[in-house]
Design a protein around this motif. Structure first.
Motif, mmCIF file in Angstrom:
data_model
loop_
_atom_site.group_PDB
_atom_site.id
_atom_site.type_symbol
_atom_site.label_atom_id
_atom_site.label_comp_id
_atom_site.label_asym_id
_atom_site.label_seq_id
_atom_site.Cartn_x
_atom_site.Cartn_y
_atom_site.Cartn_z
ATOM 1 N N GLU A 29 -25.878 13.961 58.657
ATOM 2 C CA GLU A 29 -27.141 15.120 59.094
ATOM 3 C C GLU A 29 -27.473 14.775 57.223
ATOM 4 N N GLY A 30 -26.712 14.007 56.901
ATOM 5 C CA GLY A 30 -27.379 13.506 55.269
ATOM 6 C C GLY A 30 -26.470 15.300 53.974
ATOM 7 N N ALA A 31 -26.250 15.121 53.341
ATOM 8 C CA ALA A 31 -25.792 15.649 52.285
ATOM 9 C C ALA A 31 -26.792 17.141 51.735
ATOM 10 N N ALA A 32 -26.946 17.707 52.520
ATOM 11 C CA ALA A 32 -28.538 18.782 52.602
ATOM 12 C C ALA A 32 -27.789 19.397 50.733
ATOM 13 N N ASN A 33 -28.683 20.339 50.408
ATOM 14 C CA ASN A 33 -28.973 21.248 49.359
ATOM 15 C C ASN A 33 -28.571 22.523 50.567
ATOM 16 N N HIS A 34 -27.684 23.225 49.320
ATOM 17 C CA HIS A 34 -27.309 24.993 49.665
ATOM 18 C C HIS A 34 -27.948 25.932 48.503
ATOM 19 N N LEU A 35 -29.378 25.966 48.684
ATOM 20 C CA LEU A 35 -30.022 26.928 47.885
ATOM 21 C C LEU A 35 -30.546 28.142 48.268
ATOM 22 N N GLY A 36 -30.134 29.015 47.449
ATOM 23 C CA GLY A 36 -30.810 30.423 47.703
ATOM 24 C C GLY A 36 -31.835 31.676 46.606
ATOM 25 N N GLY A 37 -32.018 32.438 46.106
ATOM 26 C CA GLY A 37 -33.217 32.814 45.607
ATOM 27 C C GLY A 37 -33.859 32.049 46.405
ATOM 28 N N TRP A 38 -35.430 32.120 44.892
ATOM 29 C CA TRP A 38 -36.662 31.881 46.321
ATOM 30 C C TRP A 38 -37.188 30.422 46.292
ATOM 31 N N LEU A 39 -35.861 30.063 45.780
ATOM 32 C CA LEU A 39 -35.857 28.276 46.537
ATOM 33 C C LEU A 39 -35.835 28.163 47.672
ATOM 34 N N GLY A 40 -34.206 29.122 47.811
ATOM 35 C CA GLY A 40 -33.989 29.178 49.727
ATOM 36 C C GLY A 40 -34.785 29.979 50.132
ATOM 37 N N ILE A 41 -36.479 30.765 50.012
ATOM 38 C CA ILE A 41 -37.118 31.523 50.362
ATOM 39 C C ILE A 41 -38.056 30.585 50.945
ATOM 40 N N MET A 76 -41.229 14.257 55.568
ATOM 41 C CA MET A 76 -40.670 13.497 54.277
ATOM 42 C C MET A 76 -40.378 14.635 53.382
ATOM 43 N N SER A 77 -41.958 15.607 52.704
ATOM 44 C CA SER A 77 -41.560 16.399 52.095
ATOM 45 C C SER A 77 -40.467 17.880 52.439
ATOM 46 N N LEU A 78 -39.966 18.153 53.250
ATOM 47 C CA LEU A 78 -38.628 18.962 53.064
ATOM 48 C C LEU A 78 -37.705 18.075 52.926
ATOM 49 N N SER A 79 -37.555 16.950 53.509
ATOM 50 C CA SER A 79 -36.512 15.887 53.516
ATOM 51 C C SER A 79 -35.809 15.631 51.416
ATOM 52 N N PHE A 80 -37.232 15.688 51.448
ATOM 53 C CA PHE A 80 -36.975 15.211 49.674
ATOM 54 C C PHE A 80 -36.605 16.297 48.700
ATOM 55 N N LEU A 81 -36.694 17.636 49.884
ATOM 56 C CA LEU A 81 -36.552 19.069 49.137
ATOM 57 C C LEU A 81 -34.785 19.588 49.064
ATOM 58 N N MET A 82 -35.252 18.661 50.313
ATOM 59 C CA MET A 82 -33.200 19.839 51.078
ATOM 60 C C MET A 82 -32.138 18.375 50.799
ATOM 61 N N PHE A 83 -32.951 17.673 51.100
ATOM 62 C CA PHE A 83 -31.840 16.196 50.331
ATOM 63 C C PHE A 83 -31.724 15.687 48.959
ATOM 64 N N PRO A 84 -30.732 15.980 47.996
ATOM 65 C CA PRO A 84 -31.241 15.094 46.838
ATOM 66 C C PRO A 84 -30.619 13.574 46.636
ATOM 67 N N VAL A 85 -31.488 12.922 45.425
ATOM 68 C CA VAL A 85 -31.395 11.764 45.028
ATOM 69 C C VAL A 85 -29.954 11.488 45.265
ATOM 70 N N SER A 86 -29.114 11.807 45.032
ATOM 71 C CA SER A 86 -27.271 11.579 44.962
ATOM 72 C C SER A 86 -26.616 13.014 44.669
ATOM 73 N N LYS A 87 -25.773 12.706 45.018
ATOM 74 C CA LYS A 87 -24.816 13.456 44.429
ATOM 75 C C LYS A 87 -24.817 14.711 43.694
ATOM 76 N N ARG A 88 -25.139 13.867 42.337
ATOM 77 C CA ARG A 88 -24.998 13.779 40.941
ATOM 78 C C ARG A 88 -25.769 15.640 40.939
#
Length: 677
Positions: A29-41, A76-88
């Motif tokens: 399912e990909g290494a998704a970002n876990h974001l809080g605050g206003w970005l998460g909202i 596409m837009s959600l994938s680019f925002l929720m999945f980083p270009v690399s784990k770094r």
């Protein structure tokens, strides 16, 4: 000495095991970002809006030329925002992520605003068309890489290279070759490429079923199905294994994923399996096999099943109909395996305690079954699959209020207690809408990428070339063609997920079988079942690898154990490909033909298939009443393979070998007490 097993005891799964499980899930399912605050909202809000839009599109009329681009833009837009270009860069959104996310939206806006003029100039696109088209292709490749890994993007690039360099290739692969403008015109400006069949199904069916599964999960249906399975199958030595089999079938709807089903069930069932005598690799193999069954189980099958309906231009109800007997045979194989496990692992003295009575569970939570069967009920009532899943989701939402502990919006909100933020915005309803969109991003990018592959095959005629090559290698033999096709599907499935594997092989391999007079529905179901094997095939055997992380077993030994549990059932597709009578297993492929079907023939081929599965199960397990000798195992295996090949002579030989093997085994069993291994 009796052993008492409490299935509800806390799962003894270590933190390290859970970390490994998370890694395997991320591989799928990909290494998704876990974001809080206003970005998460913000991301949660966007995901909820995406789900609400698709539910609106299911009920209202949204033109295809509008729905598909908007769907791809969301994905596409959600994938680019929720999945980083690399784990770094994980757990943060970089400036380039915002740019490509906005570009994905711009590509869709440019297409929709262009209207009919945009579509009409697909054979001679202008420079801006080419710019946006190339951008879309690159974004689809990058979106796939972020969500499912680099293999499918690499395969897509190879297909694009084939389209461009066709005139430089040797026969029989040669074709005229196409320039960038022609490829862009086909992929971006028509409904044959990226916005083709796969995205059509993704935007109209897959996401709705994902939302439906999220509603079931958030309303507590997943927990109920596990508890119900514990209760229904408890009390006997085989109860532990039976529980895994039944729960995996019921969990297939809410999870929608083989890996998710394996993990959800494994964390609960592994301690129970260990206590009754399963060794680590065998337990992991059984858990992974159960997860695999979730993909092929009606009424909510894997994403590829929806695409089958679209490819064949039949209703999804027909696909469910075709899956009934093969799926039943799959679970018969699993039940036979766990029954043999009782003797093989010496579980005869185990007392398996129930969670609760079946009556009590059903009396309190019966409505979860209503949610699951309502899809089929609506389709039989005459609703389209899209409207059926829409109304089934509504049923799931409304029935959740029958009990306080399953309500998707807290009762306190209606009584004016507490804040709206706490009781609504953090409610299971919002979580389900969010999960419905985020849970299908990997499938969405896969479908868009598969559109590139299908577009190249259509543009270049590769499917016909490939089918001719396969038939030539097979010398015109249907048996060899089926074997080669199965190998092609299996090899492709080693590297890509089920949905992508099916789509690729449906356009390049199915024509070979159809050319040899195999009905199209039988050819596509054959490919679908072998594509499902990608879930348990290294190097992407994610379900067994996740199961091994839970049980502490060896990943590759667990994979082989999973194959032992599943292979008997996966020889069944040869039955409905090699002989017209075998197509009875698919109930003749349509509801109209079913009415005139020869029920005796269907029953006969089903019994023959079940006998073949039984023989292979005993042969692979090496156990029935007592440990089987090598001679008996060979007889059972040969009989199983012979019974898989339909025909009167083959059936007589197969049943004869089974009878001989059973007599030999029974005679030894009279004097040889069962031993524990």
């Amino acid at each position: 000495m009796n052993v008492s097993v409490e299935p509800t005891s806390t799962a003894t799964v270590s933190d390290e095991a859970l970390r490994k499980v998370e890694e395997y899930i991320e591989q799928e399912e990909g290494a998704a970002n876990h974001l809080g605050g206003w970005l998460g909202i913000f991301l949660a809000t966007a995901a909820v809006i995406m789900s609400l839009f698709h539910m609106y599109a299911a009920y209202a009329i949204v033109p295809t030329q509008t729905l598909r681009p908007i769907h791809v833009a969301f994905v596409m837009s959600l994938s680019f925002l929720m999945f980083p270009v690399s784990k770094r860069f994980r757990h943060r959104i970089m400036w380039w992520d915002w740019i490509v996310a906005l570009l994905a939206i711009a590509v869709a806006v440019y297409l929709i605003v262009g209207g009919d003029d945009f579509t009409d100039r697909n054979t001679s696109p202008n420079p801006w068309d080419v710019v946006f088209g190339v951008a879309l292709i690159l974004m689809v490749l990058e979106g796939m890489r972020r969500t499912i890994g680099w293999i499918l993007p690499f395969i897509s690039i190879c297909f694009l290279a084939y389209a461009i360099l066709g005139e430089y290739l040797p026969p029989p692969w040669t074709h005229r070759g196409y320039g960038i403008d022609r490829i862009v015109g086909f992929m971006y400006m028509t409904l044959e490429g990226i916005y083709g069949v796969a995205v059509d199904v993704s935007s109209s069916l897959i996401i709705l079923f994902t939302i439906f599964g999220a509603f079931l999960q958030q309303s507590g249906a997943g927990k109920f199905y596990i508890d119900f399975s514990f209760s229904a199958m408890g009390g006997k030595p085989a109860g532990a294994g039976r529980t895994v089999v039944l729960a995996s079938f019921l969990l297939g709807g809410p999870s929608g994923s083989g890996v998710a089903t394996t993990v959800t069930l494994g964390t609960v069932a592994w301690p129970m399996l260990a206590k009754v005598g399963y060794e680590r690799n065998a337990a992991g193999g059984l858990l992974a096999a159960g997860g695999l069954g979730a993909i092929i189980s009606p009424p909510v099958m894997g994403a590829a099943a929806f695409i089958i309906a679209e490819f064949l231009k039949i209703s999804y109800l027909d696909v469910l109909l075709m899956a009934i007997i093969p799926t039943s045979l799959f679970y018969i194989a699993l039940f036979l395996m766990v029954e043999i496990d009782v003797r093989k692992y010496g579980m005869g003295n185990v007392i398996f305690q129930k969670v609760d009575t079946v009556w009590n569970l059903t009396r309190h939570y019966w409505f979860h079954f209503l949610s699951l069967i309502s899809i089929v009920a609506f389709m039989m009532w005459g609703f389209s699959p899209v409207l059926s899943v829409f109304w089934a989701t509504v049923v799931s939402f409304l029935t959740s209020f029958l009990r306080r502990d399953t309500a998707m919006i807290s009762y306190d909100l209606f009584r004016g207690k507490g804040s709206i933020s706490k009781h609504f915005f953090q409610s299971p309803l919002i979580q389900a809408l969010k999960a419905g969109s985020t849970g299908m991003l990997g499938v969405g990018t896969t479908c868009a990428g598969a559109g590139i592959i299908v577009g190249v095959v259509t543009l270049t005629g590769l499917g016909l070339k490939f089918s001719s090559i396969v038939i030539d290698y097979a010398g015109g033999s249907l048996l060899l063609t089926a074997i080669y096709t199965a190998l092609v599907v299996w090899v492709i499935g080693l590297a890509v997920p089920v949905t992508a594997s099916y789509i690729i092989c449906a356009v390049i391999a199915a024509p070979a079988l159809i050319k040899l007079d195999v009905p199209d529905f039988a050819a596509h179901m054959f490919i679908f079942y072998y594509a499902v094997l990608s879930e348990v095939s290294p190097p992407t055997a994610l379900s067994p690898f996740a199961a091994s992380a839970i049980t502490g077993g060896d990943p590759y030994k667990t994979t082989m154990q999973c194959w032992k549990y599943t292979i008997p059932a996966f020889l069944v597709p040869f039955i409905f490909v090699l002989e017209p009578s075998g197509q009875g297993l698919l109930l003749m492929g349509s509801t109209e033909a079913l009415a005139a079907a020869n029920w005796w023939s269907i029953a006969a081929v089903t019994v023959t298939a079940a006998a073949g599965i039984f023989s292979l199960a005993v042969g692979f397990q090496g156990w029935l009443l007592v440990r089987a000798t090598m001679f008996e195992r060979v007889l059972f295996c040969i009989a199983g393979f012979v019974l898989v090949y339909p025909g009167g002579v083959a059936d007589l030989i197969g049943f004869g070998l089974v009878l001989i093997a059973l007599l030999c085994h029974w005679w030894r069993g009279r004097t040889s007490p069962p031993a524990v291994v």
